[in-house]
Design a protein around this motif. Structure first.
Motif, PDB file in Angstrom:
ATOM      1  N   ASP A 147       0.636  -1.186  -0.085  1.00 46.11           N
ATOM      2  CA  ASP A 147      -0.132  -0.130  -0.067  1.00 46.11           C
ATOM      3  C   ASP A 147       0.843   1.045   0.152  1.00 46.11           C
ATOM      4  O   ASP A 147       0.452   2.224  -0.700  1.00 46.11           O
ATOM      5  N   ASP A 148       1.970   1.129   0.708  1.00 48.82           N
ATOM      6  CA  ASP A 148       2.998   2.289   0.882  1.00 48.82           C
ATOM      7  C   ASP A 148       3.688   2.490  -0.504  1.00 48.82           C
ATOM      8  O   ASP A 148       3.838   3.598  -1.082  1.00 48.82           O
ATOM      9  N   VAL A 149       3.901   1.539  -1.155  1.00 44.28           N
ATOM     10  CA  VAL A 149       4.652   1.495  -2.543  1.00 44.28           C
ATOM     11  C   VAL A 149       3.538   2.165  -3.522  1.00 44.28           C
ATOM     12  O   VAL A 149       3.767   2.996  -4.169  1.00 44.28           O
ATOM     13  N   LEU A 150       2.194   1.449  -3.434  1.00 46.38           N
ATOM     14  CA  LEU A 150       1.290   2.140  -4.560  1.00 46.38           C
ATOM     15  C   LEU A 150       0.938   3.597  -4.130  1.00 46.38           C
ATOM     16  O   LEU A 150       0.633   4.441  -5.132  1.00 46.38           O
ATOM     17  N   LEU A 164      -1.783   1.654 -18.789  1.00 49.23           N
ATOM     18  CA  LEU A 164      -1.083   1.013 -17.944  1.00 49.23           C
ATOM     19  C   LEU A 164      -0.427  -0.350 -18.069  1.00 49.23           C
ATOM     20  O   LEU A 164      -1.364  -1.112 -18.471  1.00 49.23           O
ATOM     21  N   ALA A 165       0.698  -0.678 -17.679  1.00 55.03           N
ATOM     22  CA  ALA A 165       1.322  -1.643 -17.746  1.00 55.03           C
ATOM     23  C   ALA A 165       2.027  -2.395 -16.644  1.00 55.03           C
ATOM     24  O   ALA A 165       2.747  -1.547 -16.176  1.00 55.03           O
ATOM     25  N   GLY A 166       2.005  -3.659 -16.451  1.00 59.09           N
ATOM     26  CA  GLY A 166       2.735  -4.001 -15.056  1.00 59.09           C
ATOM     27  C   GLY A 166       3.117  -5.585 -15.269  1.00 59.09           C
ATOM     28  O   GLY A 166       2.195  -6.381 -15.807  1.00 59.09           O
ATOM     29  N   MET A 167       4.266  -5.955 -14.765  1.00 64.33           N
ATOM     30  CA  MET A 167       4.672  -7.197 -14.429  1.00 64.33           C
ATOM     31  C   MET A 167       4.676  -7.822 -13.322  1.00 64.33           C
ATOM     32  O   MET A 167       5.546  -7.055 -12.200  1.00 64.33           O
ATOM     33  N   SER A 168       4.307  -9.012 -12.914  1.00 61.49           N
ATOM     34  CA  SER A 168       4.554  -9.474 -11.754  1.00 61.49           C
ATOM     35  C   SER A 168       3.826  -8.628 -10.546  1.00 61.49           C
ATOM     36  O   SER A 168       2.679  -8.072 -10.494  1.00 61.49           O
ATOM     37  N   ALA A 169       4.925  -8.213  -9.522  1.00 59.21           N
ATOM     38  CA  ALA A 169       4.335  -7.189  -8.477  1.00 59.21           C
ATOM     39  C   ALA A 169       4.210  -5.848  -9.199  1.00 59.21           C
ATOM     40  O   ALA A 169       2.904  -5.181  -8.542  1.00 59.21           O
ATOM     41  N   TYR A 206       0.470  -6.473  -9.875  1.00 62.03           N
ATOM     42  CA  TYR A 206      -0.434  -6.238  -8.744  1.00 62.03           C
ATOM     43  C   TYR A 206      -0.595  -4.815  -8.262  1.00 62.03           C
ATOM     44  O   TYR A 206      -1.576  -4.442  -7.977  1.00 62.03           O
ATOM     45  N   LEU A 207       0.465  -3.782  -8.459  1.00 63.74           N
ATOM     46  CA  LEU A 207       0.467  -2.509  -8.209  1.00 63.74           C
ATOM     47  C   LEU A 207      -0.470  -1.831  -9.207  1.00 63.74           C
ATOM     48  O   LEU A 207      -1.254  -1.036  -8.772  1.00 63.74           O
ATOM     49  N   ALA A 208      -0.331  -2.181 -10.565  1.00 67.27           N
ATOM     50  CA  ALA A 208      -1.190  -1.326 -11.540  1.00 67.27           C
ATOM     51  C   ALA A 208      -2.399  -1.751 -11.256  1.00 67.27           C
ATOM     52  O   ALA A 208      -3.592  -1.047 -11.490  1.00 67.27           O
ATOM     53  N   VAL A 223      -3.642   0.799  -8.798  1.00 64.71           N
ATOM     54  CA  VAL A 223      -3.803   2.266  -9.637  1.00 64.71           C
ATOM     55  C   VAL A 223      -5.039   2.096 -10.247  1.00 64.71           C
ATOM     56  O   VAL A 223      -5.704   3.164 -10.148  1.00 64.71           O
ATOM     57  N   VAL A 224      -5.566   1.038 -10.856  1.00 64.86           N
ATOM     58  CA  VAL A 224      -6.909   1.034 -11.677  1.00 64.86           C
ATOM     59  C   VAL A 224      -7.997   1.303 -10.616  1.00 64.86           C
ATOM     60  O   VAL A 224      -8.861   2.044 -10.629  1.00 64.86           O
ATOM     61  N   GLN A 225      -7.914   0.674  -9.433  1.00 67.25           N
ATOM     62  CA  GLN A 225      -8.951   0.936  -8.246  1.00 67.25           C
ATOM     63  C   GLN A 225      -8.877   2.335  -7.663  1.00 67.25           C
ATOM     64  O   GLN A 225      -9.995   2.976  -7.731  1.00 67.25           O
TER      65      GLN A 225
END
Length: 136
Positions: free
Chosen positions: A71-74, A92-97, A100-102, A105-107
């Motif tokens: 959550d802090d990273v987000l 937005l594009a994201g790999m692995s973690a 998860y963070l992407a 971001v969408v939320q």
């Protein structure tokens, strides 16, 4: 380049101009991993601004005291987006973690996200709750 946030700064690189695509790497990697994976796809495609960032404590981004969980990273990633492309629509594009963070971001920024590309996304953050194959 660096985006100076309240508690730290995030390193990022920008390729091209046009519609923003924010790219989040996997845990223990940095932006270079995603640059090498995605840039060949844009060789003959104009009008895309690709923003590859190093998450806190990765690559050229400083670590953050008090960074306790995803959550802090987000929160750092959301602040980066507000700083670099305020109120702009983006992909937005994201790999692995990063995937998860992407999803986080969408939320939080659903009204600005026009698309989501996930590479082997981490779905469950709690390692004790994940079902993984045995190591080879």
């Amino acid at each position: 380049m660096e985006s100076q946030l309240e508690k730290t700064s995030l390193y990022y690189e920008v390729y091209g101009q046009g519609r923003p695509l924010i790219v989040l790497h996997g845990w223990s990697f940095d932006h270079r991993h995603m640059v090498s994976a995605l840039e060949p796809c844009f060789q003959d495609r104009d009008n895309w601004q690709r923003l590859y960032l190093d998450m806190p404590g990765h690559g050229k981004s400083a670590g953050v005291d008090g960074l306790n969980n995803m959550d802090d990273v987000l929160e750092n990633i959301l602040t980066f987006i507000d700083d670099i492309i305020p109120s702009q629509r983006f992909i937005l594009a994201g790999m692995s973690a990063g995937g998860y963070l992407a999803r986080g971001v969408v939320q939080q920024k659903r009204e600005l996200v026009d698309g989501l590309l996930l590479f082997a996304p981490r779905i469950v953050a709690d390692d004790t709750q994940r079902i993984l194959p045995s190591p080879v």
